[in-house]
Design a protein around this motif. Structure first.
Motif, mmCIF file in Angstrom:
data_model
loop_
_atom_site.group_PDB
_atom_site.id
_atom_site.type_symbol
_atom_site.label_atom_id
_atom_site.label_comp_id
_atom_site.label_asym_id
_atom_site.label_seq_id
_atom_site.Cartn_x
_atom_site.Cartn_y
_atom_site.Cartn_z
ATOM 1 N N SER A 59 2.810 14.654 -2.543
ATOM 2 C CA SER A 59 3.425 13.771 -1.548
ATOM 3 C C SER A 59 4.697 14.438 -1.032
ATOM 4 O O SER A 59 5.601 14.753 -1.802
ATOM 5 N N ILE A 60 4.752 14.685 0.272
ATOM 6 C CA ILE A 60 5.892 15.382 0.883
ATOM 7 C C ILE A 60 6.866 14.383 1.489
ATOM 8 O O ILE A 60 8.072 14.540 1.408
ATOM 9 N N ALA A 61 6.336 13.367 2.142
ATOM 10 C CA ALA A 61 7.208 12.375 2.793
ATOM 11 C C ALA A 61 6.446 11.093 3.034
ATOM 12 O O ALA A 61 5.221 11.102 3.211
ATOM 13 N N ASN A 62 7.178 9.981 3.011
ATOM 14 C CA ASN A 62 6.678 8.685 3.468
ATOM 15 C C ASN A 62 7.578 8.287 4.625
ATOM 16 O O ASN A 62 8.745 7.984 4.407
ATOM 17 N N ASP A 310 -0.301 1.729 -2.212
ATOM 18 C CA ASP A 310 -0.043 0.885 -3.379
ATOM 19 C C ASP A 310 -0.930 -0.353 -3.357
ATOM 20 O O ASP A 310 -1.255 -0.917 -4.396
ATOM 21 N N ARG A 343 2.038 8.820 5.726
ATOM 22 C CA ARG A 343 2.005 9.559 4.455
ATOM 23 C C ARG A 343 1.733 11.028 4.752
ATOM 24 O O ARG A 343 0.714 11.359 5.359
HETATM 25 C C1 LIG Z 1 5.543 8.006 -1.222
HETATM 26 O O1 LIG Z 1 5.175 6.731 -1.721
HETATM 27 C C2 LIG Z 1 4.309 6.774 -2.860
HETATM 28 C C3 LIG Z 1 4.015 5.360 -3.277
HETATM 29 O O2 LIG Z 1 3.383 4.667 -2.269
HETATM 30 C C4 LIG Z 1 4.974 7.513 -4.002
HETATM 31 O O3 LIG Z 1 4.057 7.654 -5.052
HETATM 32 C C5 LIG Z 1 5.405 8.895 -3.537
HETATM 33 O O4 LIG Z 1 6.134 9.547 -4.557
HETATM 34 C C6 LIG Z 1 6.293 8.778 -2.306
HETATM 35 N N1 LIG Z 1 6.604 10.120 -1.834
HETATM 36 C C7 LIG Z 1 7.822 10.517 -1.554
HETATM 37 C C8 LIG Z 1 7.983 11.922 -1.059
HETATM 38 O O5 LIG Z 1 8.801 9.798 -1.679
#
Ligand SMILES: *[C@@H]1O[C@H](CO)[C@@H](O)[C@H](O)[C@H]1NC(C)=O
Ligand SMILES: *[C@@H]1O[C@H](CO)[C@@H](O)[C@H](O)[C@H]1NC(C)=O
Ligand SMILES: *[C@@H]1O[C@H](CO)[C@@H](O)[C@H](O)[C@H]1NC(C)=O
Ligand SMILES: *[C@@H]1O[C@H](CO)[C@@H](O)[C@H](O)[C@H]1NC(C)=O
Ligand SMILES: *[C@@H]1O[C@H](CO)[C@@H](O)[C@H](O)[C@H]1NC(C)=O
Ligand SMILES: *[C@@H]1O[C@H](CO)[C@@H](O)[C@H](O)[C@H]1NC(C)=O
Length: 360
Positions: A59-62, A310, A343
């Motif tokens: 996961s790089i960014a939300n 989630d 995402r």
């Molecule tokens: C993005 O959100 C997910 C949970 O929905 C989390 O697991 C992940 O670590 C988050 N990624 C970042 C880069 O913050």
């Protein structure tokens, strides 16, 4: 925040119904970035070939996308450089209702419902710059689908929100979001890509079960007003496809596609697109991405994606984009209805090697 609504109904084929939330920030970079086939498309294809079931998706960014003031379902996304996203979105106000008991009326199985189609322009951090309404009030073809950028225009379909009906194909200028209806076509059409080399448009219908090819600009209604709607009885106003092929893959239904290559050396110089989607298998949602031959719909590479929000929604349910950053493949997914977190995930090149599915 100052809100200025610019409503300009040009007399010819162009019109824009745009609310801009910033007057100083341009909607698109100038010059426009090259599309995937003229930039990173072949690199995405090569990196796709290193993916498998054991790929670790970091996961790089939300990126939380700012609300336009109503709840929307995101349908497609294009990235215009690193600081602009354009999202096609539906504001569904009256749900469609099944006729029930397998009843088919006028070729379809449910009522038309109501809604409007939008293009939303965001900066790289999710700030909303503009909201373009692509449909007039009461318009029956209000469902926007997957979108793609050809270097000049962003293409979308505007279809009735029910199978086996009608649609029109629209191209939108990123700099001002003005739109032009290019073809009126039979069937519900969703995702679309434009092959600029062959001047063909390729659309996927309901559930992406069929792909149609349309010659473009043949049939272009020059001089007709925007949202031109001949009565349904006038079939000649509909452009027939030059080809319709059945999608041979039932792995997933594609929701959004990005043309990557006009003639990929990796795949016998065939035009190749990236598609993302899901299949509902009983109560299980299977997510996945695929490289697909644009004309035959033959998938040339497929990888399941098990990432979920989630709330349990597969990330691949609606829009998809891709890029290559420092030699690594990045995917952009915008899942869910009303959930507007973009995402961004990167395929870890050090993911474990996959030996296969266990002893035979
Ligand atoms: C993005 O959100 C997910 C949970 O929905 C989390 O697991 C992940 O670590 C988050 N990624 C970042 C880069 O913050
Ligand atoms: C079916 O099509 C006919 C002719 O266009 C129309 O009059 C009728 O209202 C349609 N029926 C429904 C249920 O949409
Ligand atoms: C689609 O609708 C038309 C009539 O509008 C009908 O002739 C045709 O059989 C329908 N096709 C499917 C696949 O339901
Ligand atoms: C978001 O990006 C825009 C332009 O790219 C910038 O002007 C703005 O300050 C940024 N906002 C935040 C909260 O970082
Ligand atoms: C322009 O968009 C707004 C907001 O969606 C809508 O209320 C209005 O009816 C639209 N105007 C036209 C002429 O389509
Ligand atoms: C797909 O296209 C074929 C031939 O054009 C047609 O017979 C069939 O009904 C279509 N199927 C769907 C699900 O649209």
């Amino acid at each position: 925040m100052s809100v200025l609504t610019i409503l300009s109904l040009a007399y010819c084929v162009l019109a824009a119904n745009v609310t801009r939330f910033s007057l100083t920030v341009p909607l698109a970079p100038s010059p426009l970035p090259p599309p995937h086939p003229r930039s990173d498309g072949e690199a995405i294809i090569s990196l796709f070939q290193t993916l498998g079931r054991t790929t670790i998706w970091r996961s790089i960014a939300n990126i939380s996308l700012q609300s336009p003031g109503y709840t929307y379902e995101a349908e497609g996304i294009v990235r215009l450089g690193s600081d602009r996203y354009v999202v096609s979105a539906g504001d569904w106000t009256v749900p469609t209702v099944s006729y029930g008991n397998g009843l088919i009326i006028n070729g379809t199985d449910r009522t038309a419902g109501e809604g409007s189609a939008h293009f939303l322009v965001y900066t790289g951090n999710g700030t909303l710059l503009a909201d373009a309404t692509l449909t007039s009030p009461g318009e029956i073809e209000y469902h926007t689908g997957g979108i793609d950028f050809d270097g000049e225009y962003i293409w979308t379909t505007l279809a009735q929100y029910r199978p086996n009906t009608t649609a029109h194909i629209v191209r939108v200028k990123p700099s001002d979001l003005s739109q032009e209806t290019v073809l009126r076509v039979f069937d519900h059409q969703g995702a679309i890509v434009h092959n600029t080399a062959k001047q063909t448009l390729h659309t996927l219908n309901w559930g992406s079960r069929n792909a149609s090819t349309f010659a473009y600009p043949a049939g272009h209604p020059h001089g007709k007003p925007n949202h031109y709607k001949p009565p349904p009885s006038i079939n000649s106003a509909y452009t027939p496809p030059t080809a319709t092929v059945r999608n041979p893959s039932y792995f997933i239904d594609y929701q959004d596609c990005k043309l990557l290559s006009l003639a990929s050396p990796s795949y016998n110089y065939r035009p190749i697109m990236l598609c993302s989607g899901i299949a509902t298998l009983g109560t299980y949602y299977l997510g996945g991405i695929a490289l697909v031959d644009v004309e035959t719909m033959t998938p040339v590479a497929e990888v399941p994606i098990t990432l979920r929000t989630d709330a349990g929604v597969p990330l691949t349910v609606n829009p998809v984009e891709a890029s290559v950053v420092n030699g690594k493949l990045r995917m952009y997914w915008l899942p869910g209805i009303g959930e507007t977190v973009l995402r961004v995930h990167e395929a870890d090149p050090r993911s474990p090697f996959e030996f296969g599915g266990g002893p035979q």
